[in-house]
Scaffold this motif. Structure first.
Motif, PDB file in Angstrom:
ATOM      1  N   ASP B 155      90.452  42.528  77.441  1.00  0.00           N
ATOM      2  CA  ASP B 155      89.119  42.639  76.842  1.00  0.00           C
ATOM      3  C   ASP B 155      88.794  44.021  76.273  1.00  0.00           C
ATOM      4  OD1 ASP B 155      86.798  41.277  76.105  1.00  0.00           O
ATOM      5  OD2 ASP B 155      85.698  41.960  77.858  1.00  0.00           O
ATOM      6  N   ARG B 156      89.727  44.571  75.510  1.00  0.00           N
ATOM      7  CA  ARG B 156      89.476  45.848  74.838  1.00  0.00           C
ATOM      8  C   ARG B 156      90.016  45.755  73.423  1.00  0.00           C
ATOM      9  NH1 ARG B 156      86.896  46.162  78.616  1.00  0.00           N
ATOM     10  NH2 ARG B 156      86.868  47.684  80.304  1.00  0.00           N
ATOM     11  N   ASP B 157      89.351  46.447  72.487  1.00  0.00           N
ATOM     12  CA  ASP B 157      89.860  46.568  71.124  1.00  0.00           C
ATOM     13  C   ASP B 157      90.534  47.923  70.997  1.00  0.00           C
ATOM     14  OD1 ASP B 157      88.814  44.085  70.216  1.00  0.00           O
ATOM     15  OD2 ASP B 157      86.828  44.993  70.082  1.00  0.00           O
ATOM     16  N   LEU B 158      91.867  47.929  70.962  1.00  0.00           N
ATOM     17  CA  LEU B 158      92.604  49.186  70.847  1.00  0.00           C
ATOM     18  C   LEU B 158      93.286  49.238  69.481  1.00  0.00           C
ATOM     19  CD1 LEU B 158      94.312  49.444  74.354  1.00  0.00           C
ATOM     20  CD2 LEU B 158      91.995  50.117  73.685  1.00  0.00           C
ATOM     21  N   VAL B 159      93.220  50.402  68.855  1.00  0.00           N
ATOM     22  CA  VAL B 159      93.837  50.567  67.545  1.00  0.00           C
ATOM     23  C   VAL B 159      95.227  51.166  67.727  1.00  0.00           C
ATOM     24  CG1 VAL B 159      93.621  51.742  65.321  1.00  0.00           C
ATOM     25  CG2 VAL B 159      91.588  50.850  66.472  1.00  0.00           C
ATOM     26  N   ASP B 160      96.199  50.640  67.005  1.00  0.00           N
ATOM     27  CA  ASP B 160      97.544  51.228  66.987  1.00  0.00           C
ATOM     28  C   ASP B 160      98.216  51.274  68.347  1.00  0.00           C
ATOM     29  OD1 ASP B 160      97.523  51.580  64.313  1.00  0.00           O
ATOM     30  OD2 ASP B 160      96.896  53.681  64.355  1.00  0.00           O
ATOM     31  N   VAL B 161      97.976  50.274  69.171  1.00  0.00           N
ATOM     32  CA  VAL B 161      98.704  50.171  70.435  1.00  0.00           C
ATOM     33  C   VAL B 161      99.438  48.840  70.436  1.00  0.00           C
ATOM     34  CG1 VAL B 161      98.452  49.830  72.935  1.00  0.00           C
ATOM     35  CG2 VAL B 161      97.189  51.664  71.796  1.00  0.00           C
ATOM     36  N   THR B 162     100.744  48.877  70.703  1.00  0.00           N
ATOM     37  CA  THR B 162     101.522  47.652  70.762  1.00  0.00           C
ATOM     38  C   THR B 162     101.408  47.075  72.166  1.00  0.00           C
ATOM     39  OG1 THR B 162     103.053  48.624  69.201  1.00  0.00           O
ATOM     40  CG2 THR B 162     103.799  46.645  70.358  1.00  0.00           C
ATOM     41  N   ALA B 163     100.719  45.960  72.261  1.00  0.00           N
ATOM     42  CA  ALA B 163     100.503  45.327  73.558  1.00  0.00           C
ATOM     43  C   ALA B 163      99.988  43.922  73.302  1.00  0.00           C
ATOM     44  CB  ALA B 163      99.478  46.120  74.369  1.00  0.00           C
ATOM     45  N   SER B 164      99.948  43.106  74.357  1.00  0.00           N
ATOM     46  CA  SER B 164      99.258  41.831  74.255  1.00  0.00           C
ATOM     47  C   SER B 164      97.808  42.035  74.641  1.00  0.00           C
ATOM     48  CB  SER B 164      99.908  40.800  75.178  1.00  0.00           C
ATOM     49  OG  SER B 164     101.158  40.410  74.669  1.00  0.00           O
ATOM     50  N   PHE B 165      96.940  41.208  74.087  1.00  0.00           N
ATOM     51  CA  PHE B 165      95.510  41.342  74.357  1.00  0.00           C
ATOM     52  C   PHE B 165      94.950  39.999  74.812  1.00  0.00           C
ATOM     53  CE2 PHE B 165      96.514  44.808  71.581  1.00  0.00           C
ATOM     54  CZ  PHE B 165      95.687  45.850  71.990  1.00  0.00           C
ATOM     55  N   VAL B 166      94.197  40.016  75.900  1.00  0.00           N
ATOM     56  CA  VAL B 166      93.447  38.824  76.293  1.00  0.00           C
ATOM     57  C   VAL B 166      91.968  39.212  76.224  1.00  0.00           C
ATOM     58  CG1 VAL B 166      93.092  37.037  78.026  1.00  0.00           C
ATOM     59  CG2 VAL B 166      95.343  38.092  77.778  1.00  0.00           C
ATOM     60  N   GLN B 167      91.285  38.621  75.269  1.00  0.00           N
ATOM     61  CA  GLN B 167      89.899  38.999  74.985  1.00  0.00           C
ATOM     62  C   GLN B 167      88.928  37.942  75.495  1.00  0.00           C
ATOM     63  OE1 GLN B 167      90.179  41.908  74.116  1.00  0.00           O
ATOM     64  NE2 GLN B 167      90.852  42.331  72.033  1.00  0.00           N
ATOM     65  N   ILE B 168      87.713  38.374  75.737  1.00  0.00           N
ATOM     66  CA  ILE B 168      86.635  37.453  76.100  1.00  0.00           C
ATOM     67  C   ILE B 168      85.673  37.369  74.917  1.00  0.00           C
ATOM     68  CG2 ILE B 168      84.715  37.032  77.687  1.00  0.00           C
ATOM     69  CD1 ILE B 168      87.366  36.872  79.113  1.00  0.00           C
ATOM     70  N   ASP B 169      85.310  36.151  74.560  1.00  0.00           N
ATOM     71  CA  ASP B 169      84.355  35.958  73.466  1.00  0.00           C
ATOM     72  C   ASP B 169      82.919  36.037  74.018  1.00  0.00           C
ATOM     73  OD1 ASP B 169      82.880  35.266  71.277  1.00  0.00           O
ATOM     74  OD2 ASP B 169      83.434  33.142  71.336  1.00  0.00           O
ATOM     75  N   HIS B 170      82.497  37.271  74.347  1.00  0.00           N
ATOM     76  CA  HIS B 170      81.140  37.462  74.868  1.00  0.00           C
ATOM     77  C   HIS B 170      80.089  37.036  73.851  1.00  0.00           C
ATOM     78  CE1 HIS B 170      82.777  39.990  78.089  1.00  0.00           C
ATOM     79  NE2 HIS B 170      83.541  40.528  77.163  1.00  0.00           N
ATOM     80  N   ARG B 171      80.413  37.264  72.573  1.00  0.00           N
ATOM     81  CA  ARG B 171      79.431  37.140  71.502  1.00  0.00           C
ATOM     82  C   ARG B 171      78.790  35.757  71.444  1.00  0.00           C
ATOM     83  NH1 ARG B 171      80.798  39.475  65.489  1.00  0.00           N
ATOM     84  NH2 ARG B 171      78.811  38.996  64.470  1.00  0.00           N
ATOM     85  N   SER B 172      79.617  34.701  71.502  1.00  0.00           N
ATOM     86  CA  SER B 172      79.047  33.364  71.282  1.00  0.00           C
ATOM     87  C   SER B 172      78.184  32.927  72.474  1.00  0.00           C
ATOM     88  CB  SER B 172      80.149  32.350  70.986  1.00  0.00           C
ATOM     89  OG  SER B 172      80.981  32.205  72.112  1.00  0.00           O
ATOM     90  N   GLY B 173      78.587  33.264  73.694  1.00  0.00           N
ATOM     91  CA  GLY B 173      77.782  32.897  74.864  1.00  0.00           C
ATOM     92  C   GLY B 173      76.429  33.594  74.842  1.00  0.00           C
ATOM     93  N   VAL B 174      76.441  34.878  74.498  1.00  0.00           N
ATOM     94  CA  VAL B 174      75.188  35.638  74.437  1.00  0.00           C
ATOM     95  C   VAL B 174      74.314  35.117  73.291  1.00  0.00           C
ATOM     96  CG1 VAL B 174      74.227  37.907  73.871  1.00  0.00           C
ATOM     97  CG2 VAL B 174      76.061  37.717  75.568  1.00  0.00           C
ATOM     98  N   ARG B 175      74.929  34.803  72.157  1.00  0.00           N
ATOM     99  CA  ARG B 175      74.168  34.267  71.025  1.00  0.00           C
ATOM    100  C   ARG B 175      73.444  32.982  71.443  1.00  0.00           C
ATOM    101  NH1 ARG B 175      78.065  33.631  66.707  1.00  0.00           N
ATOM    102  NH2 ARG B 175      78.681  31.854  67.957  1.00  0.00           N
ATOM    103  N   ASP B 176      74.148  32.089  72.140  1.00  0.00           N
ATOM    104  CA  ASP B 176      73.524  30.839  72.589  1.00  0.00           C
ATOM    105  C   ASP B 176      72.340  31.116  73.522  1.00  0.00           C
ATOM    106  OD1 ASP B 176      75.423  29.550  71.153  1.00  0.00           O
ATOM    107  OD2 ASP B 176      76.615  28.888  72.871  1.00  0.00           O
ATOM    108  N   ALA B 177      72.520  32.077  74.421  1.00  0.00           N
ATOM    109  CA  ALA B 177      71.457  32.405  75.383  1.00  0.00           C
ATOM    110  C   ALA B 177      70.229  32.951  74.653  1.00  0.00           C
ATOM    111  CB  ALA B 177      71.967  33.426  76.397  1.00  0.00           C
TER     112      ALA B 177
END
Lengths: 341, 341
Positions: B155-177
């Motif tokens: 759950d981080r946006d990193l620039v220029d780092v080679t890695a796998s990313f597992v993100q959470i879509d906080h935006r849509s849940g908060v938008r619904d609320a």
């Protein structure tokens, strides 16, 4: 992309010692986070290592020294708030002494637990902090006894096992809580908790019995529901209790998940805590105090529990003999400690 | 005392292979909990090893194989319910593949975090699952990039780092609320959360802004209180908000400890959630639903988050390229999603 510098030939520990102007032994200790190394020396060495692109292999040095600077942490389920606070407390102490925690979850399965103990032995962990599933599982006790490092047992009564023990005095906190319930006029006080074959459940029951004895009464054993810390078990226990002839007017829940289950059960029956039924939880979690009404609790300090356990382990690693430490619990009366209606 | 048998001479792996009637390579794999070894073979080998009193040294075999079968788990604080559930999920997957978790807590200190990354490298962890404190800390990013094993960033946006990313879509849940709050008639909706310089806070703010935009409004930035996930920060933010001209009628708290702080703040002002002020928490913990009134939440599944992260790491270890996975959040309206009074 962060740039990487690749040296012409791989740097050695000797190169680092030379560049930093220190002895090779200092390099070794500084790079393995040895606690006796000053921050200044550590910085000098890591700076030199960085400039030379030197990467020490701690595996090799562990083989030489016989110490892996790891401590196994054996629990049923790290996601329980109790265990995660213990882990934090232990890690805060161990980290300051250059040790890392190896985490294992048994899910309450003694076979998994035993295989973790054996695995930690093969991985040459320096010590183990263990919250065991049971107290009399022969295979587990053998694995524990055969472990060559140091062992700190959390809140269990084990016979014939050489280890340090950090115990929780559940009994006195529960006695105080039940004494208060009795003073408020309750007689049908139920205890919903884990198995009484393991220390925590057993000591809580003793606390309940103590309080009844003080006022010349005997705790009605029909009001004991013990066997599992699962939320589901506790929920069903509550529903069963209220369908019996001896309906409780107060409930003491022994454990975080037990408390959740009891609260669910009470809610499903359409009852309100602090009004139709008094309620006391064991083990503080932040939402107990924040809920409406704030919930009474028999509290302990899991973070300190973790710190003390780690300190006892470090003492053992440094050559002290086995210790027994007992940590207190205390009853905090909040808005759910109400008289019977 | 559990008895110990001491063999006349130390048994070797060859002895175990002979006794078990299997190849030496099978002994090695069985004793290091290699996942491809059948339970039957494992039992045969461990029984033979036990009878002979053979204790393999996994350190030595790690040096040979280059794999320590350990995964570093970097978090701010394992005692947060969020991180302990992630740890449980990750461990359940990793354990089934013969890996152990090495736990480290940074307490939100990027220097500690960086030193843990370097330590895990020196200990030759096969991989790291990391919930970083910040997204732009140069030293941390360098340490991450220099780590030779595989990295899964949570759950981080990193620039220029080679890695796998597992993100959470906080935006849509908060938008619904927030959409629901707006439909109920709220306009002064406050967001109390961690720093918007890190993904979770930033995405939550976007979700709030999205919902306002949908109805042709602009989120009043005076109602944003971001900067820290500490309970104290959130408590003070609430008190400050209610002493301002733009008193909120609804509050969204981004984070478990933020929710605790907001609840404390509301209580200290003598207000009641679901009556004088609507309230929505981010991140489910069991007592939210059990409290009176049950508290609305923007929920995610931290246990699955941990499982997916571990699976992505195992994929990388097995040679797959970096992946990006996004996990959903969803809004659950409970008794604190009420209209303004």
């Amino acid at each position: 992309m962060v740039s990487k510098k690749i040296p012409a030939r791989a740097a050695t520990m000797e190169d680092v010692a030379k560049k930093a102007g220190v002895a090779i032994s200092s390099v070794s200790r500084a790079l393995s986070d040895h606690p006796d190394v000053s921050e200044a020396l550590k910085k000098k060495v890591t700076d030199a290592a960085k400039k030379l692109g030197f990467e020490p292999n701690l595996l090799a040095s562990s083989l030489r020294s016989g110490s892996t600077r790891t401590v196994g942490f054996l629990v049923r389920d790290i996601s329980s708030p109790l265990f995660s606070l213990i882990a934090k407390g232990a890690d805060d102490v161990l980290r300051a002494h250059g040790y890392l925690l190896l985490l294992t979850n048994s899910d309450g399965d003694t076979e998994v637990e035993t295989s973790h103990l054996n695995l930690l032995a093969r991985r040459r962990a320096d010590g183990i902090i263990a919250s065991l599933v049971a107290e009399t599982e022969v295979e587990t006790l053998q694995a524990l006894q055969q472990f060559k490092g140091h062992v700190v047992v959390l809140d269990r009564d084990l016979v014939d096992v050489t280890a340090s023990f950090v115990q929780i005095d559940h009994r006195s906190g529960v006695r105080d809580a039940v004494r208060h319930m009795l003073q408020l006029g309750h007689r049908r006080i139920a205890l919903v908790t884990g198995p009484v074959t393991v220390r925590a459940g057993r000591e809580r029951l003793k606390g309940v019995e103590d309080a009844f004895k003080e006022v010349g009464l005997k705790f009605p054993m029909e009001l004991l529901r013990s066997g599992s810390y699962d939320s589901d078990f506790a929920e069903e226990a509550v529903i069963d209790l209220f369908s019996s002839d001896l309906k409780p007017t107060a409930i003491l829940a022994g454990g975080v998940q037990s408390s959740e289950g009891v609260l669910k059960g009470i809610r499903s029956l359409g009852l309100t805590i602090g009004r139709e039924v008094a309620f006391i939880a064991c083990d503080e979690v932040s939402f107990l105090e924040l809920s409406s009404p704030p919930i009474s609790v028999v509290s302990r300090d899991p973070y300190s529990f973790g710190r003390v356990s780690a300190q006892v382990l470090l003492d053992a690693i440094e050559g002290h003999g086995p210790q027994i430490r007992v940590l207190s619990t205390h009853y905090i009366a909040r808005a759910t400690s109400t008289p019977p209606i």
